[in-house]
Design a protein around this motif. Structure first.
Motif, short mmCIF file in Angstrom:
data_model
loop_
_atom_site.label_atom_id
_atom_site.label_comp_id
_atom_site.label_asym_id
_atom_site.label_seq_id
_atom_site.Cartn_x
_atom_site.Cartn_y
_atom_site.Cartn_z
N TRP A 72 0.84 -1.21 0.00
CA TRP A 72 0.00 0.00 0.00
C TRP A 72 0.87 1.26 0.00
CZ3 TRP A 72 -5.38 0.89 0.30
CH2 TRP A 72 -5.78 2.15 0.73
N ILE A 73 1.86 1.28 0.89
CA ILE A 73 2.74 2.45 1.01
C ILE A 73 3.56 2.65 -0.26
CG2 ILE A 73 4.79 3.35 2.21
CD1 ILE A 73 3.60 2.17 4.79
N GLY B 247 -1.17 2.72 -7.65
CA GLY B 247 -0.68 4.08 -7.46
C GLY B 247 -1.28 5.10 -8.40
N LEU B 248 -2.07 4.67 -9.38
CA LEU B 248 -2.63 5.59 -10.36
C LEU B 248 -3.48 6.70 -9.73
CD1 LEU B 248 -3.48 3.31 -13.42
CD2 LEU B 248 -1.77 5.13 -13.30
N PRO B 249 -4.37 6.39 -8.77
CA PRO B 249 -5.14 7.49 -8.16
C PRO B 249 -4.25 8.54 -7.51
CG PRO B 249 -6.13 5.38 -7.62
CD PRO B 249 -4.82 5.08 -8.26
N ASP C 74 -1.75 8.04 2.34
CA ASP C 74 -0.73 8.27 3.37
C ASP C 74 -1.36 8.28 4.76
OD1 ASP C 74 2.02 8.97 4.15
OD2 ASP C 74 1.16 10.91 4.67
N SER C 75 -2.51 8.93 4.90
CA SER C 75 -3.17 8.99 6.21
C SER C 75 -3.63 7.62 6.67
CB SER C 75 -4.37 9.95 6.14
OG SER C 75 -3.96 11.26 5.88
N TYR D 11 1.99 4.65 -3.39
CA TYR D 11 2.05 6.11 -3.49
C TYR D 11 3.48 6.64 -3.28
CZ TYR D 11 1.86 6.46 1.70
OH TYR D 11 2.11 6.36 3.05
N TYR D 12 4.33 5.84 -2.66
CA TYR D 12 5.74 6.20 -2.50
C TYR D 12 6.40 6.36 -3.88
CZ TYR D 12 10.22 5.94 0.09
OH TYR D 12 11.44 6.20 0.67
N ASN D 13 6.02 5.49 -4.81
CA ASN D 13 6.55 5.59 -6.16
C ASN D 13 6.17 6.90 -6.82
OD1 ASN D 13 7.82 3.01 -6.34
ND2 ASN D 13 5.83 2.06 -6.68
#
Length: 447
Positions: A97-98, A353-355, A367-368, A101-103
């Protein structure tokens, strides 16, 4: 199952673990969370969380990995507790999950390295961030960053991860020290140090409930806890390694880099008169403000390249550890080479990660959820298992390679059982309240 790799050297393991810890968690998240959660007050709670919760929890993950020499999911079954496999699955899911969006943030950093060299953001820092942080350009940058990560992990534990981090970690430390020395010459250095290092006791007490979940979450994030990374990395370790010494080196080095990041970022922000308050937050706030700073100081283009170059190295070192978690699980269970597994998993990460790449509101939401729900829940479950189920066997494993811990082993065990469990439970409760209940009683949403 494919043959399992190991670290070539003990320093290789330590540097890889440091590389995992010293990533965007220090150079992006730590200044960002400090700026939006009370400044020096946040730093105090964070340091306490690292010492009292993070370090004991890290040793728990080390014990779990080295005792089983398998991935985080199968570790519980190997210990005879198949019903606890869900805990390992949660940790792997959290890391996946992390990394999704880390990418995306890694893609931002790629663009900022290039933008610094060309001075592309100097005229309009906010406009530049808006252009590169969301939409088609962000999707492409995300794909490029992810391709670098997949390429390194495909090479394996020794040839890929260990070799890369042996170069990355010393580079990060040397460049961060050089930047910290440079910012002492800036006119806003004193105000920046004051914001970062001088806590307001009244603010700490008044806002503890809202600061603590982020401080503890930051400790977990930056120490790579709750994501199965330290379980996975320690599963490649031999029985003669001193886990206490190795863990201490990782915690100290990681904390040093976080402090250096604050000593670099806040003097730059105060030099240009940036607003650094709880209202000025946002995932891109420090990108915009730091870019504006480099555009306003002597030799800003050069130091911009160096700063974002360091951030890129750190982002890569952490991202490869997050990807290795899922690859290790698949590699342990299926007769498929990692040269196939890493790209396939990479495609899944790209889609998830697209969104976040399309809109920063989604990135903030992802992130939250990670900080306030997944990370504390994963650490809590792992700590309960190691402390209360594994118990004396955990102490015996920790003592291997140390020459005997004496009463220290029992003290660590009871710290896990009581201090860490209670602290993480409280943090989880506060985090859930912050995540799902906002002022008007509505559920938290990305927009």
């Amino acid at each position: 199952m494919a043959d399992r790799e190991t670290w070539a050297t003990r320093p290789g393991f330590v540097l890889a673990a440091i590389g995992s810890a010293v990533g965007l968690g220090n150079l992006w998240q730590f200044p960002f969370k400090t700026a939006t959660n009370g400044g020096a007050a946040f730093v105090v709670f964070y340091l306490l969380a690292v010492a009292l919760i993070g370090f004991p929890a890290m040793l728990a993950e080390f014990v779990l990995g080295r005792r089983t020499h398998v991935n985080a999911v199968d570790a519980f079954e190997r210990l005879g507790h198949r019903q606890w496999r869900a805990v390992g699955a949660l940790a792997v899911l959290t890391g996946f999950w992390i990394l999704s969006y880390y990418n995306v943030v890694g893609g931002w950093v790629l663009r900022y390295v290039l933008g610094s060299a060309r001075g592309a953001y100097f005229g309009d820092p906010a406009g530049y961030f808006g252009a590169v942080s969301a939409g088609p350009e962000a999707v492409l940058a995300q794909a490029l960053f992810l391709a670098l990560v997949v390429g390194i992990v495909s090479l394996g534990v020794e040839d890929g991860i260990e070799t890369a981090t042996k170069l990355m970690v010393p580079s990060i430390l040397l460049l961060m020290v050089a930047l910290a020395v440079w910012v002492t010459t800036l006119p806003g250095a004193g105000a920046g140090y004051d914001f970062f290092l001088s806590p307001d006791l009244g603010e700490m007490v008044a806002n503890a409930g809202s600061i603590i979940p982020f401080a503890v979450g930051q400790a977990f994030f930056t120490l790579s806890l709750g994501m199965a990374i330290m379980v996975t990395y320690s599963s490649y370790v031999g029985g003669d390694d001193n886990l206490v010494v190795d863990g201490g080196a990782i915690v100290v080095t990681n904390t040093l880099v976080g402090v250096l990041a604050g000593l670099v970022v806040f003097p730059i922000l105060l030099t240009i008169g940036a607003e650094i308050t709880t209202e000025s937050g946002g995932a891109g706030a420090l990108f915009v403000a730091t870019a504006a700073g480099f555009g306003s100081v002597p030799f800003g283009r050069l130091f911009g390249v160096v700063f974002f170059g360091v951030v890129l190295i750190a982002a890569l070192s952490s991202a490869i550890s997050l990807l290795e978690v899922t690859v290790a699980y698949a590699n342990d269970n299926y007769d498929v080479p990692r040269t196939v597994l890493a790209p396939v998993i990479g495609v899944g990460l790209f889609v998830l990660g697209l969104p976040s790449a399309w809109d920063t509101g989604w990135l903030t939401w992802f992130d939250s959820v990670a900080y306030q729900l997944f990370l504390p829940l994963s650490v809590l479950a792992t700590t309960i298992f190691v402390g209360w189920v594994l118990g004396a066997d955990a102490v015996a494993e920790l003592r291997e390679g140390t020459g005997g811990l004496g009463a220290g082993g029992s003290a660590w065990l009871w710290t896990l059982r009581v201090v860490v469990v209670v602290a993480v439970l409280a943090t989880l409760a506060l985090g859930i309240n912050e995540l799902f209940l906002v002022e008007d009683g509505a559920f938290f949403a990305p927009f």
